[in-house]
Scaffold this motif. Structure first.
Motif, PDB file in Angstrom:
ATOM      1  N   VAL A 108       4.797  48.490  -3.988  1.00 34.33           N
ATOM      2  CA  VAL A 108       3.443  48.430  -4.551  1.00 34.33           C
ATOM      3  C   VAL A 108       2.455  47.955  -3.497  1.00 34.33           C
ATOM      4  O   VAL A 108       1.355  48.512  -3.346  1.00 34.33           O
ATOM      5  CB  VAL A 108       3.415  47.510  -5.788  1.00 34.33           C
ATOM      6  N   ALA A 109       2.822  46.924  -2.739  1.00 39.76           N
ATOM      7  CA  ALA A 109       1.932  46.414  -1.688  1.00 39.76           C
ATOM      8  C   ALA A 109       1.661  47.484  -0.636  1.00 39.76           C
ATOM      9  O   ALA A 109       0.525  47.619  -0.148  1.00 39.76           O
ATOM     10  CB  ALA A 109       2.540  45.174  -1.043  1.00 39.76           C
ATOM     11  N   GLU A 122      -5.037  59.847  -5.863  1.00 37.16           N
ATOM     12  CA  GLU A 122      -5.326  61.274  -5.796  1.00 37.16           C
ATOM     13  C   GLU A 122      -6.536  61.642  -6.642  1.00 37.16           C
ATOM     14  O   GLU A 122      -7.230  62.628  -6.355  1.00 37.16           O
ATOM     15  CB  GLU A 122      -4.102  62.074  -6.252  1.00 37.16           C
ATOM     16  N   ALA A 123      -6.800  60.855  -7.690  1.00 37.43           N
ATOM     17  CA  ALA A 123      -7.956  61.103  -8.553  1.00 37.43           C
ATOM     18  C   ALA A 123      -9.230  60.491  -7.984  1.00 37.43           C
ATOM     19  O   ALA A 123     -10.291  60.594  -8.610  1.00 37.43           O
ATOM     20  CB  ALA A 123      -7.690  60.547  -9.944  1.00 37.43           C
ATOM     21  N   GLY A 124      -9.135  59.846  -6.813  1.00 42.71           N
ATOM     22  CA  GLY A 124     -10.328  59.305  -6.168  1.00 42.71           C
ATOM     23  C   GLY A 124     -10.529  57.813  -6.282  1.00 42.71           C
ATOM     24  O   GLY A 124     -11.573  57.299  -5.884  1.00 42.71           O
ATOM     25  N   CYS A 125      -9.551  57.091  -6.819  1.00 41.56           N
ATOM     26  CA  CYS A 125      -9.674  55.641  -6.964  1.00 41.56           C
ATOM     27  C   CYS A 125      -9.144  54.924  -5.717  1.00 41.56           C
ATOM     28  O   CYS A 125      -8.183  55.370  -5.091  1.00 41.56           O
ATOM     29  CB  CYS A 125      -8.899  55.144  -8.188  1.00 41.56           C
ATOM     30  N   MET A 126      -9.767  53.801  -5.402  1.00 47.41           N
ATOM     31  CA  MET A 126      -9.237  52.902  -4.392  1.00 47.41           C
ATOM     32  C   MET A 126      -8.352  51.882  -5.100  1.00 47.41           C
ATOM     33  O   MET A 126      -8.708  51.383  -6.173  1.00 47.41           O
ATOM     34  CB  MET A 126     -10.362  52.198  -3.644  1.00 47.41           C
ATOM     35  N   PRO A 181      -2.321  56.601 -19.113  1.00 51.37           N
ATOM     36  CA  PRO A 181      -3.084  55.903 -18.071  1.00 51.37           C
ATOM     37  C   PRO A 181      -4.225  56.718 -17.471  1.00 51.37           C
ATOM     38  O   PRO A 181      -5.222  56.155 -17.016  1.00 51.37           O
ATOM     39  CB  PRO A 181      -2.023  55.572 -17.012  1.00 51.37           C
ATOM     40  N   MET A 182      -4.107  58.052 -17.486  1.00 51.26           N
ATOM     41  CA  MET A 182      -5.180  58.874 -16.928  1.00 51.26           C
ATOM     42  C   MET A 182      -6.372  58.974 -17.875  1.00 51.26           C
ATOM     43  O   MET A 182      -7.463  59.375 -17.459  1.00 51.26           O
ATOM     44  CB  MET A 182      -4.646  60.273 -16.598  1.00 51.26           C
ATOM     45  N   ASN A 235       7.048  54.471 -13.612  1.00 49.19           N
ATOM     46  CA  ASN A 235       7.020  54.116 -12.201  1.00 49.19           C
ATOM     47  C   ASN A 235       5.602  53.715 -11.820  1.00 49.19           C
ATOM     48  O   ASN A 235       4.702  54.559 -11.761  1.00 49.19           O
ATOM     49  CB  ASN A 235       7.499  55.304 -11.364  1.00 49.19           C
ATOM     50  N   LEU A 236       5.392  52.431 -11.563  1.00 45.52           N
ATOM     51  CA  LEU A 236       4.050  51.938 -11.263  1.00 45.52           C
ATOM     52  C   LEU A 236       3.534  52.497  -9.945  1.00 45.52           C
ATOM     53  O   LEU A 236       2.352  52.871  -9.836  1.00 45.52           O
ATOM     54  CB  LEU A 236       4.051  50.407 -11.221  1.00 45.52           C
ATOM     55  N   THR A 237       4.378  52.562  -8.933  1.00 45.81           N
ATOM     56  CA  THR A 237       3.950  53.084  -7.635  1.00 45.81           C
ATOM     57  C   THR A 237       3.464  54.526  -7.753  1.00 45.81           C
ATOM     58  O   THR A 237       2.429  54.909  -7.189  1.00 45.81           O
ATOM     59  CB  THR A 237       5.103  53.005  -6.616  1.00 45.81           C
ATOM     60  N   ARG A 238       4.197  55.335  -8.505  1.00 48.64           N
ATOM     61  CA  ARG A 238       3.795  56.728  -8.706  1.00 48.64           C
ATOM     62  C   ARG A 238       2.448  56.813  -9.411  1.00 48.64           C
ATOM     63  O   ARG A 238       1.610  57.655  -9.080  1.00 48.64           O
ATOM     64  CB  ARG A 238       4.872  57.448  -9.504  1.00 48.64           C
ATOM     65  N   GLN A 239       2.226  55.937 -10.388  1.00 48.57           N
ATOM     66  CA  GLN A 239       0.960  55.956 -11.108  1.00 48.57           C
ATOM     67  C   GLN A 239      -0.199  55.535 -10.207  1.00 48.57           C
ATOM     68  O   GLN A 239      -1.295  56.102 -10.278  1.00 48.57           O
ATOM     69  CB  GLN A 239       1.035  55.037 -12.325  1.00 48.57           C
TER      70      GLN A 239
END
Length: 330
Positions: A283-284, A242-246, A157-158, A232-236
């Motif tokens: 997730v929300a 942390e990588a700068g995405c909203m 995913p990264m 784990n979707l929440t962790r991703q």
């Protein structure tokens, strides 16, 4: 005669002509160990060793950016059903192992293109009864054409962020939360390809995977847009933050209503929930902002594919306006 030690069988001989020893040194030496058992991957005749070798070959072959990878040495097979899907897979140079055509299938332009590619690449081309093709593809709408490929291997995913940076683009990723219908997954992948997303993320558990049905619904777009599967979707999502995405989530009670979406101009992850339950609580809570799609009736709901399409279109429009402003110097 009794006591005659010379008769045959009176004294048992060993292989060297000596009388059989009891529990002497020769037996003790035979019981000594031969050292620790080698790892499965180090034993040439073990299945794990063969899989590791196939994985090395697959890694050495590599693949172009954006091309879906496959599970090396899994032994499993997947089916791509439908004319558009098979044509797209062949154009994207996926590792198709065989092509199946139903007897009496109409020879249109797509089928002729498939025949040409198969001839150029030396692919196996088999004509089978339509009933047999139905059975092989498990009832998928194959339109008389299907291709067999190794099982899908999901992307990292990264890597989506790396692909965006390589193209000097703002990252755009779609994440699905508990979407269990493979047709919805295929529709999201198709929309992601149409509106310039760099990848789709799905959970491993309680979610649809890249099956033949998903390939079919994507109309071959899965050959262009990579899909990642995470534990784990929440962790991703937090890793993306942390990588700068909203991270925005689609919800009926969202704080912002489309098309007002200023966040679209930066690195963005769009999270789409299931039609019945929407986004899960964790997730929300992880999302930076919840966004709603205006509806004429609060009783109506959209499936994941449609909701993702509308949102990605709004993001594409916002980014197009930003680009126009930059070019005009505004």
């Amino acid at each position: 005669m009794p006591g005659n030690s010379q008769r045959r069988g009176a004294i048992k001989k060993s292989g060297k002509g000596n009388p059989t020893a009891g529990s002497g040194g020769r037996v003790r030496r035979g019981l000594e160990g031969k050292g620790p058992t080698p790892k499965a991957t180090d034993r040439p005749y073990h299945q794990a060793h063969k899989q590791a070798k196939r994985a090395e070959k697959e890694s050495a072959r590599g693949g172009g950016p954006g091309k879906p990878r496959r599970k090396p040495g899994s032994g499993d097979q997947e089916w791509i059903a439908g004319r558009n899907s098979v044509v797209e897979a062949l154009r994207a140079e996926l590792p198709v192992t065989a092509i199946y055509v139903a007897e009496g299938a109409e020879r249109d332009g797509r089928l002729k293109e498939v025949f040409g590619i198969a001839a150029d690449k030396g692919l196996s081309l088999l004509e089978v009864p339509r009933v047999e093709l139905d059975r092989l593809t498990r009832g998928a709408v194959h339109q008389g054409l299907a291709a067999r490929v190794p099982a899908y291997e999901y992307a990292d995913p990264m890597e989506f962020l790396d692909a965006a940076a390589a193209n000097h683009e703002q990252p755009l990723v779609v994440a699905l939360d508990s979407v269990t219908d493979p047709r919805n997954l295929g529709a999201v992948v198709r929309s992601a390809a149409g509106f310039g997303a760099h990848g789709v993320v799905i959970p491993e558990r309680r979610a649809a995977g890249m099956t033949a049905s998903a390939w079919k619904t994507s109309a071959g777009a899965a050959a262009r847009v990579p899909v990642a599967q995470v534990v784990n979707l929440t962790r991703q999502l937090r890793a993306y933050q942390e990588a700068g995405c909203m991270v925005i989530g689609l919800a009926a009670d969202g704080e912002v209503t489309l098309p007002a979406l200023d966040l679209a101009r930066g690195p963005l992850v769009v999270v789409v929930g299931s039609e019945g339950k929407g986004l899960s609580r964790l997730v929300a809570e992880t999302c930076d902002q919840l966004v709603s799609i205006p509806m004429a009736s609060s009783l109506e709901s959209l499936n994941a594919g449609v909701a993702a399409s509308i949102t990605l279109y709004a993001v594409a429009q916002e980014r197009a306006r930003e680009l126009a402003q930059e070019q005009s110097g505004g």
